[in-house]
Scaffold this active site. Structure first.
Site, PDB file in Angstrom:
ATOM      1  N   GLY A 296      -4.646   2.727  -7.012  1.00 33.84           N
ATOM      2  CA  GLY A 296      -3.712   1.663  -6.644  1.00 33.84           C
ATOM      3  C   GLY A 296      -4.465   0.348  -6.607  1.00 33.84           C
ATOM      4  O   GLY A 296      -5.370   0.168  -5.791  1.00 33.84           O
TER       5      GLY A 296
ATOM      6  N   GLY B 165      -3.171  -2.692  -6.116  1.00 35.33           N
ATOM      7  CA  GLY B 165      -2.387  -3.763  -5.493  1.00 35.33           C
ATOM      8  C   GLY B 165      -3.282  -4.546  -4.539  1.00 35.33           C
ATOM      9  O   GLY B 165      -4.510  -4.563  -4.684  1.00 35.33           O
TER      10      GLY B 165
ATOM     11  N   ASP C  59      -4.532   2.088 -11.628  1.00 36.33           N
ATOM     12  CA  ASP C  59      -3.142   1.743 -11.307  1.00 36.33           C
ATOM     13  C   ASP C  59      -2.281   2.187 -12.480  1.00 36.33           C
ATOM     14  O   ASP C  59      -2.784   2.422 -13.583  1.00 36.33           O
ATOM     15  CB  ASP C  59      -2.973   0.229 -11.073  1.00 36.33           C
ATOM     16  CG  ASP C  59      -1.759  -0.106 -10.214  1.00 36.33           C
ATOM     17  OD1 ASP C  59      -1.946  -0.464  -9.030  1.00 36.33           O
ATOM     18  OD2 ASP C  59      -0.607   0.013 -10.716  1.00 36.33           O
TER      19      ASP C  59
ATOM     20  N   ARG D 283       5.638  -2.309   3.029  1.00 35.87           N
ATOM     21  CA  ARG D 283       6.889  -2.656   3.711  1.00 35.87           C
ATOM     22  C   ARG D 283       7.391  -4.034   3.319  1.00 35.87           C
ATOM     23  O   ARG D 283       6.627  -4.903   2.954  1.00 35.87           O
ATOM     24  CB  ARG D 283       6.654  -2.674   5.223  1.00 35.87           C
ATOM     25  CG  ARG D 283       6.551  -1.325   5.801  1.00 35.87           C
ATOM     26  CD  ARG D 283       6.555  -1.398   7.307  1.00 35.87           C
ATOM     27  NE  ARG D 283       5.271  -1.785   7.868  1.00 35.87           N
ATOM     28  CZ  ARG D 283       5.080  -2.039   9.155  1.00 35.87           C
ATOM     29  NH1 ARG D 283       6.096  -2.002   9.994  1.00 35.87           N
ATOM     30  NH2 ARG D 283       3.887  -2.346   9.600  1.00 35.87           N
TER      31      ARG D 283
ATOM     32  N   VAL E 206      -4.489   5.772   2.683  1.00 29.59           N
ATOM     33  CA  VAL E 206      -4.027   4.600   3.440  1.00 29.59           C
ATOM     34  C   VAL E 206      -2.530   4.349   3.237  1.00 29.59           C
ATOM     35  O   VAL E 206      -1.931   3.575   3.969  1.00 29.59           O
ATOM     36  CB  VAL E 206      -4.825   3.306   3.085  1.00 29.59           C
ATOM     37  CG1 VAL E 206      -6.313   3.557   3.093  1.00 29.59           C
ATOM     38  CG2 VAL E 206      -4.394   2.693   1.777  1.00 29.59           C
TER      39      VAL E 206
ATOM     40  N   ASN F 165       1.417   4.389   3.355  1.00 29.95           N
ATOM     41  CA  ASN F 165       2.277   4.603   4.517  1.00 29.95           C
ATOM     42  C   ASN F 165       3.508   5.448   4.195  1.00 29.95           C
ATOM     43  O   ASN F 165       3.931   5.466   3.043  1.00 29.95           O
ATOM     44  CB  ASN F 165       2.743   3.238   5.059  1.00 29.95           C
ATOM     45  CG  ASN F 165       1.763   2.676   6.069  1.00 29.95           C
ATOM     46  OD1 ASN F 165       1.220   3.399   6.894  1.00 29.95           O
ATOM     47  ND2 ASN F 165       1.535   1.369   6.004  1.00 29.95           N
TER      48      ASN F 165
ATOM     49  N   ARG G 125      -7.356  -4.880  15.335  1.00 28.01           N
ATOM     50  CA  ARG G 125      -6.305  -5.847  15.728  1.00 28.01           C
ATOM     51  C   ARG G 125      -6.325  -6.064  17.237  1.00 28.01           C
ATOM     52  O   ARG G 125      -6.259  -7.206  17.717  1.00 28.01           O
ATOM     53  CB  ARG G 125      -4.925  -5.316  15.278  1.00 28.01           C
ATOM     54  CG  ARG G 125      -4.694  -5.486  13.798  1.00 28.01           C
ATOM     55  CD  ARG G 125      -3.352  -4.939  13.347  1.00 28.01           C
ATOM     56  NE  ARG G 125      -3.096  -5.358  11.967  1.00 28.01           N
ATOM     57  CZ  ARG G 125      -2.375  -4.661  11.089  1.00 28.01           C
ATOM     58  NH1 ARG G 125      -1.816  -3.513  11.445  1.00 28.01           N
ATOM     59  NH2 ARG G 125      -2.195  -5.118   9.871  1.00 28.01           N
TER      60      ARG G 125
ATOM     61  N   HIS H 209      -0.142   5.926  13.655  1.00 26.23           N
ATOM     62  CA  HIS H 209      -0.092   4.555  13.152  1.00 26.23           C
ATOM     63  C   HIS H 209       1.375   4.156  13.171  1.00 26.23           C
ATOM     64  O   HIS H 209       2.056   4.212  12.172  1.00 26.23           O
ATOM     65  CB  HIS H 209      -0.647   4.524  11.728  1.00 26.23           C
ATOM     66  CG  HIS H 209      -0.843   3.147  11.187  1.00 26.23           C
ATOM     67  ND1 HIS H 209      -1.435   2.136  11.895  1.00 26.23           N
ATOM     68  CD2 HIS H 209      -0.549   2.612   9.978  1.00 26.23           C
ATOM     69  CE1 HIS H 209      -1.484   1.055  11.142  1.00 26.23           C
ATOM     70  NE2 HIS H 209      -0.960   1.313   9.981  1.00 26.23           N
TER      71      HIS H 209
HETATM   72  N1  LIG Z   1      -2.898   2.548   6.673  1.00 27.63           N
HETATM   73  C1  LIG Z   1      -2.819   1.269   6.918  1.00 27.63           C
HETATM   74  O1  LIG Z   1      -3.322   0.802   7.927  1.00 27.63           O
HETATM   75  C2  LIG Z   1      -2.111   0.359   5.959  1.00 27.63           C
HETATM   76  C3  LIG Z   1      -2.197  -1.031   6.101  1.00 27.63           C
HETATM   77  C4  LIG Z   1      -1.593  -1.850   5.148  1.00 27.63           C
HETATM   78  C5  LIG Z   1      -0.889  -1.274   4.083  1.00 27.63           C
HETATM   79  N2  LIG Z   1      -0.805   0.083   3.972  1.00 27.63           N
HETATM   80  C6  LIG Z   1      -0.091   0.732   2.870  1.00 27.63           C
HETATM   81  O2  LIG Z   1      -0.911   0.728   1.702  1.00 27.63           O
HETATM   82  C7  LIG Z   1      -0.065   0.845   0.543  1.00 27.63           C
HETATM   83  C8  LIG Z   1      -0.478  -0.199  -0.503  1.00 27.63           C
HETATM   84  O3  LIG Z   1      -0.250  -1.509  -0.016  1.00 27.63           O
HETATM   85  P1  LIG Z   1      -0.474  -2.778  -0.954  1.00 27.63           P
HETATM   86  O4  LIG Z   1      -0.327  -3.973  -0.075  1.00 27.63           O
HETATM   87  O5  LIG Z   1      -1.677  -2.610  -1.767  1.00 27.63           O
HETATM   88  O6  LIG Z   1       0.824  -2.662  -1.921  1.00 27.63           O
HETATM   89  P2  LIG Z   1       0.942  -3.257  -3.411  1.00 27.63           P
HETATM   90  O7  LIG Z   1       2.376  -3.181  -3.787  1.00 27.63           O
HETATM   91  O8  LIG Z   1       0.222  -4.565  -3.495  1.00 27.63           O
HETATM   92  O9  LIG Z   1       0.105  -2.217  -4.288  1.00 27.63           O
HETATM   93  C9  LIG Z   1       0.478  -0.893  -4.487  1.00 27.63           C
HETATM   94  C10 LIG Z   1      -0.009  -0.525  -5.890  1.00 27.63           C
HETATM   95  O10 LIG Z   1       0.175   0.892  -6.084  1.00 27.63           O
HETATM   96  C11 LIG Z   1       0.455   1.053  -7.459  1.00 27.63           C
HETATM   97  N3  LIG Z   1       1.017   2.378  -7.720  1.00 27.63           N
HETATM   98  C12 LIG Z   1       2.281   2.824  -7.521  1.00 27.63           C
HETATM   99  N4  LIG Z   1       2.389   4.105  -7.929  1.00 27.63           N
HETATM  100  C13 LIG Z   1       1.167   4.479  -8.378  1.00 27.63           C
HETATM  101  C14 LIG Z   1       0.640   5.685  -8.911  1.00 27.63           C
HETATM  102  N5  LIG Z   1       1.399   6.772  -9.078  1.00 27.63           N
HETATM  103  N6  LIG Z   1      -0.662   5.698  -9.272  1.00 27.63           N
HETATM  104  C15 LIG Z   1      -1.459   4.618  -9.117  1.00 27.63           C
HETATM  105  N7  LIG Z   1      -1.011   3.457  -8.615  1.00 27.63           N
HETATM  106  C16 LIG Z   1       0.282   3.390  -8.247  1.00 27.63           C
HETATM  107  C17 LIG Z   1       1.419  -0.076  -7.770  1.00 27.63           C
HETATM  108  O11 LIG Z   1       1.540  -0.312  -9.166  1.00 27.63           O
HETATM  109  C18 LIG Z   1       0.762  -1.237  -7.023  1.00 27.63           C
HETATM  110  O12 LIG Z   1      -0.127  -1.968  -7.841  1.00 27.63           O
HETATM  111  C19 LIG Z   1       1.362   0.719   1.067  1.00 27.63           C
HETATM  112  O13 LIG Z   1       1.963   1.990   1.182  1.00 27.63           O
HETATM  113  C20 LIG Z   1       1.191   0.075   2.426  1.00 27.63           C
HETATM  114  O14 LIG Z   1       2.267   0.369   3.306  1.00 27.63           O
HETATM  115  C21 LIG Z   1      -1.412   0.890   4.887  1.00 27.63           C
END
Ligand SMILES: NC(=O)c1ccc[n+]([C@@H]2O[C@H](COP(=O)([O-])OP(=O)(O)OC[C@H]3O[C@@H](n4cnc5c(N)ncnc54)[C@H](O)[C@@H]3O)[C@@H](O)[C@H]2O)c1
Length: 316
Positions: A9, A11, A34, A89, A125, A127, A158, A182
């Protein structure tokens, strides 16, 4: 042989995690993947071009993967895989609203990880965190110590920030601890919160501490509401990257993480936020801390809440 870490991923969370991991300069290779064609390759090229300025030798490799598993050869032999794939989210959403869509993504990714990086330690990580960690273990069939989730490091960071701001002290003098899930059943552990070694309860009135706990519990939502698109990633990526570093260095550092609990605190058979020693085998062991009666009751309540949801993900 140098260590290889993969971030699935690319992102916001994934790309900042890859950057932090590369800048540590302890890995031989950081792989970023990705499903968006060209995005991981472009980010990898950009990160590699920062090497001479930031002074690291780690090579970053970008790879586009398909949901059919194409492109996953790039992760072969990874020592550590951080799974960030999934939707974040939007304002007003709870983490639980992401359950179904992210379960499909995380299950697919985890199956490929099991195939191509069968010896990896997996750090989840995506959610909702506790449920996605449980699902990644089910889908990989890896031993439970080798699949852990990131949440407690972030919630604790935090809380620490809010305490430091409130008391106008350096963050370095503040120690806090949160356990549980969480989400709504996060369990702050006031008895383990100190400032320069003094109990937090001696420095702030109970109502103020409760206010900071509530702000911590809603810490993710506060950032989401401000950003309007996407969720937090600087503090979250710092947390996941530190966990990966502890695994790579087999440091045994004790961190609050989402780990499999089997008997500790009288709780069994559930992924839950607890303190664990992190090293080459993932969660080497759960580290118990003295909890007050109400803290223990809060932890048990959190365990029951996530147990019900984790049972649901098996069918997703
Ligand atoms: N655990 C924590 O404390 C915490 C904190 C913040 C965010 N998160 C979670 O982390 C995740 C990612 O957040 P983000 O801000 O990077 O989101 P984002 O939308 O910026 O990035 C997510 C990426 O995942 C890619 N993706 C989707 N399906 C895929 C697959 N099958 N294989 C590979 N890549 C794939 C998407 O193309 C995208 O680029 C979310 O689920 C978010 O809720 C968790």
């Amino acid at each position: 042989m140098g260590k290889k870490v993969t971030v699935v991923g690319a992102g916001f969370y994934g790309s900042t995690t890859a950057q932090r991991l590369a800048e540590y300069d302890v890995f031989e290779t950081v792989v970023l993947t990705d499903i968006i064609e060209g995005k991981p390759e472009g980010l990898a090229l950009d990160l590699n071009q920062s090497r001479s300025i930031e002074g690291f030798e780690t090579k970053v490799i970008g790879a586009t993967t398909g949901v059919d598993g194409s492109g996953y050869e790039a992760i072969a032999g990874s020592d550590i895989v951080v799974i960030t794939a999934g939707l974040p989210r939007k304002p007003g959403m709870s983490r639980m609203d992401l359950l179904e869509v992210n379960a499909k993504i995380v299950r697919g990714v985890a199956e490929q990880v099991a195939k191509h990086a069968p010896n990896a330690i997996v750090i989840v990580v995506s959610n909702p965190l506790d449920e996605m960690t449980a699902l990644a273990q089910l889908a990989t069939q890896f031993p439970k110590n080798r699949v852990i989730g990131q949440a407690g490091m972030l919630d604790t960071a935090r809380f620490t920030h809010f305490v430091a701001e409130e008391l106008k002290v350096p963050v370095g003098s503040v120690k806090t601890l949160t356990l549980g899930s969480h989400g709504d059943t996060m369990v702050p552990v006031p008895s383990r919160c100190t400032v320069d070694g003094k109990p937090l309860s001696d420095l702030l009135p109970a109502e103020k501490i409760e206010e900071l706990v509530t702000r911590t519990r809603n810490g993710g939502a506060e950032v989401v509401a401000l950003l309007k698109t996407g969720s937090a990633y600087y503090a979250p990526s710092a947390a996941a990257a530190r966990m990966a570093k502890a695994v790579a260095e087999d440091s045994g550092e004790v961190m609050p993480v989402c780990a499999w609990v089997d008997g500790e605190y009288g709780i069994s058979g559930v992924y839950l936020g607890v303190e664990a020693a992190i090293g080459a085998t993932g969660a080497k062991n759960i580290v118990l801390t003295d909890l007050s009666e109400s803290e223990l009751a809060g932890l048990k309540e959190a365990a029951e809440a996530v147990r019900a949801k984790q049972a649901d993900v098996a069918g997703l």
